[in-house]
Structures are given as C-alpha cells and as structure tokens.
Design a protein around this motif. Structure first.
Motif, PDB file in Angstrom:
ATOM      1  N   THR A  15       2.421   1.306 -10.589  1.00  0.00           N
ATOM      2  CA  THR A  15       1.411   1.420  -9.773  1.00  0.00           C
ATOM      3  C   THR A  15       0.279   0.517 -10.027  1.00  0.00           C
ATOM      4  O   THR A  15      -0.386  -0.356  -9.174  1.00  0.00           O
ATOM      5  CB  THR A  15       0.675   2.930  -9.654  1.00  0.00           C
ATOM      6  OG1 THR A  15       1.724   3.801  -9.442  1.00  0.00           O
ATOM      7  CG2 THR A  15      -0.308   2.965  -8.636  1.00  0.00           C
ATOM      8  N   ALA A  62       1.488   6.446  -7.042  1.00  0.00           N
ATOM      9  CA  ALA A  62       0.465   7.163  -7.397  1.00  0.00           C
ATOM     10  C   ALA A  62       0.977   8.671  -7.228  1.00  0.00           C
ATOM     11  O   ALA A  62       0.756   9.576  -8.137  1.00  0.00           O
ATOM     12  CB  ALA A  62      -0.764   7.000  -6.439  1.00  0.00           C
ATOM     13  N   LEU A  63       1.842   9.041  -6.337  1.00  0.00           N
ATOM     14  CA  LEU A  63       2.269  10.360  -6.227  1.00  0.00           C
ATOM     15  C   LEU A  63       3.383  10.829  -7.373  1.00  0.00           C
ATOM     16  O   LEU A  63       3.115  11.715  -7.763  1.00  0.00           O
ATOM     17  CB  LEU A  63       2.963  10.533  -4.975  1.00  0.00           C
ATOM     18  CG  LEU A  63       1.788  10.737  -3.530  1.00  0.00           C
ATOM     19  CD1 LEU A  63       2.773  10.740  -2.306  1.00  0.00           C
ATOM     20  CD2 LEU A  63       1.192  11.861  -3.877  1.00  0.00           C
ATOM     21  N   PRO A  70      -0.752  14.920  -1.082  1.00  0.00           N
ATOM     22  CA  PRO A  70      -0.213  14.082  -0.104  1.00  0.00           C
ATOM     23  C   PRO A  70      -0.904  14.170   1.288  1.00  0.00           C
ATOM     24  O   PRO A  70      -1.204  13.320   1.880  1.00  0.00           O
ATOM     25  CB  PRO A  70       1.365  14.776   0.165  1.00  0.00           C
ATOM     26  CG  PRO A  70       1.511  15.058  -1.132  1.00  0.00           C
ATOM     27  CD  PRO A  70       0.270  15.558  -1.667  1.00  0.00           C
ATOM     28  N   LEU A 110      -3.966  12.464   1.546  1.00  0.00           N
ATOM     29  CA  LEU A 110      -3.829  10.878   1.512  1.00  0.00           C
ATOM     30  C   LEU A 110      -3.588  10.559   2.847  1.00  0.00           C
ATOM     31  O   LEU A 110      -4.061   9.391   3.286  1.00  0.00           O
ATOM     32  CB  LEU A 110      -2.602  10.425   0.603  1.00  0.00           C
ATOM     33  CG  LEU A 110      -3.038  10.624  -0.821  1.00  0.00           C
ATOM     34  CD1 LEU A 110      -1.785  10.220  -1.654  1.00  0.00           C
ATOM     35  CD2 LEU A 110      -4.163   9.545  -1.328  1.00  0.00           C
ATOM     36  N   GLY A 162      -5.571   8.130   5.217  1.00  0.00           N
ATOM     37  CA  GLY A 162      -5.072   7.074   5.800  1.00  0.00           C
ATOM     38  C   GLY A 162      -5.358   6.689   7.218  1.00  0.00           C
ATOM     39  O   GLY A 162      -5.587   5.799   8.031  1.00  0.00           O
ATOM     40  N   ILE A 211       1.005   4.117  -2.909  1.00  0.00           N
ATOM     41  CA  ILE A 211       0.564   5.385  -2.778  1.00  0.00           C
ATOM     42  C   ILE A 211       2.106   6.240  -3.194  1.00  0.00           C
ATOM     43  O   ILE A 211       1.649   7.107  -3.904  1.00  0.00           O
ATOM     44  CB  ILE A 211       0.579   5.690  -1.281  1.00  0.00           C
ATOM     45  CG1 ILE A 211      -0.748   5.369  -0.693  1.00  0.00           C
ATOM     46  CG2 ILE A 211       0.740   7.203  -1.013  1.00  0.00           C
ATOM     47  CD1 ILE A 211      -0.975   5.411   0.808  1.00  0.00           C
ATOM     48  N   LEU A 212       3.087   5.750  -3.343  1.00  0.00           N
ATOM     49  CA  LEU A 212       4.321   6.381  -3.714  1.00  0.00           C
ATOM     50  C   LEU A 212       4.358   6.276  -5.304  1.00  0.00           C
ATOM     51  O   LEU A 212       4.570   7.392  -5.849  1.00  0.00           O
ATOM     52  CB  LEU A 212       5.691   5.736  -3.014  1.00  0.00           C
ATOM     53  CG  LEU A 212       6.075   6.066  -1.688  1.00  0.00           C
ATOM     54  CD1 LEU A 212       7.051   5.274  -1.339  1.00  0.00           C
ATOM     55  CD2 LEU A 212       5.978   7.461  -1.453  1.00  0.00           C
ATOM     56  N   LEU A 243       1.083  -1.272  -0.046  1.00  0.00           N
ATOM     57  CA  LEU A 243      -0.090  -0.224   0.045  1.00  0.00           C
ATOM     58  C   LEU A 243       0.871   1.193   0.093  1.00  0.00           C
ATOM     59  O   LEU A 243       0.481   2.287  -0.743  1.00  0.00           O
ATOM     60  CB  LEU A 243      -1.069   0.203   1.194  1.00  0.00           C
ATOM     61  CG  LEU A 243      -1.916  -1.025   1.205  1.00  0.00           C
ATOM     62  CD1 LEU A 243      -3.058  -1.082   2.454  1.00  0.00           C
ATOM     63  CD2 LEU A 243      -2.908  -0.862  -0.067  1.00  0.00           C
ATOM     64  N   VAL A 244       1.853   1.197   0.768  1.00  0.00           N
ATOM     65  CA  VAL A 244       2.753   2.411   0.866  1.00  0.00           C
ATOM     66  C   VAL A 244       3.530   2.592  -0.751  1.00  0.00           C
ATOM     67  O   VAL A 244       3.624   3.750  -1.075  1.00  0.00           O
ATOM     68  CB  VAL A 244       4.068   2.373   1.956  1.00  0.00           C
ATOM     69  CG1 VAL A 244       5.098   3.228   1.572  1.00  0.00           C
ATOM     70  CG2 VAL A 244       3.474   2.460   3.287  1.00  0.00           C
TER      71      VAL A 244
END
Length: 167
Positions: free
Chosen positions: A36, A17-18, A98, A101, A105, A14-15, A10-11
């Motif tokens: 991703t 996607a960013l 961010p 997000l 979270g 997210i990275l 999941l981390v």
C-alpha cells in the motif's frame, strides 16, 4: 488515460489498506502495508512530488516494514485457534470499514473533489530545500507526518491487542 491510471491506483490502495486491516496474519498484513505504501508513493510521484515519493517509498514501505517484521519476529507465535479468534474479533471490529470507505468515496465524487486535487505543474527548480519543503510541498510534508503518526498508532494498537490476548 491518466484518469484511469489514477482511479486504478486509488482502488488498489483501498484494497491494499483493507488487506492490511482485515488480514489474519500480522506478517501478511505488514507486507500488505508495504505494498500500500509503495502504491501511495506512485500516486505521490504522479502528483509531481518526487522527493515525497522517495521518502514514502524508503521510510514507509521500507524502514517501517523492516521495523514491523522485526517486532513480529520477536513475538511468540500464535496457535491456529488464537489466530482465528483474533481474526474474528478484527473482522467484527472493522466490518463497517468498507462501507465507510464507499460512503467517503461517493461523497468525494459528489463534492467534485477532483478539481481540488488537480495535478499542478512542476515548480521552478529551487536549490533551497527549506523553501521547497515549507513553501511548495507543505501538504506533502504534513501528509508524511500524518502517515508516520498513523504508523506509530498502529504499533501501539498491535501491542495493546497483544497485551489483551496474553491476559
């Protein structure tokens, strides 16, 4: 151990996607989107949905990436100054992402969302694909539709930015 792998995935999602949203180069953003999508397919596979995982990997990470790369190759290359201007505008537009997000979270952790997304045991084998998709994997199917719509909206946004930059 499994929880650590899920959190790590999941981390990484997210990275990725960013990186996709904040990237300066469209080609690098497309590659980030493919990475991703591949990570999302791993999560879907870990949730005992191999059909949805294969669909995610083949369509979202493969086909859509090929379409994006084709569209990018048809565009006029931007100058370094144009890239910097677009990058600054994009960073300014998405600078709160961010933070949003992290808040989402934290909210999910506080709501103990993990209990809602527990890994289910695999369903009994069924040869009827219609029954499998609509009765057992409805959430997977809806997720795929949402991902496809998000991809289509992303293409529309990219071309709208291109039109505004050409003016």
């Amino acid at each position: 151990m499994n929880m650590n792998i899920d959190v790590m995935l999941l981390v990484l999602i997210i990275l990725g996607a960013l990186w996709t949203v904040m990237g300066r180069s469209l080609l690098k953003a497309t590659i980030a989107l493919a990475v991703t999508s591949a990570l999302v397919s791993l999560v879907i596979f870990r949730l005992n949905s191999p059909l949805a995982a294969v669909f995610e990997l083949s369509v979202c990470a493969g086909l859509i990436t090929a379409i994006f790369v084709s569209a990018i190759s048809m565009m006029r290359p931007l100058t370094h100054q144009e890239v910097l201007a677009i990058s600054k505008a994009r960073v300014k537009r998405y600078r709160y992402l961010p933070v949003v997000l992290v808040i989402i979270g934290i909210a999910l952790i506080l709501m103990k969302a993990r209990q809602d997304f527990m890994i289910m045991p695999p369903p009994p084998f069924s040869t009827d694909v219609r029954s499998l998709l609509w009765n057992l994997r409805r959430l997977d199917l809806i997720g795929q539709v949402v991902i496809l719509i998000a991809g289509a909206l992303g293409i529309v946004i990219l071309f709208e930015e291109k039109k505004q930059n050409d003016k």
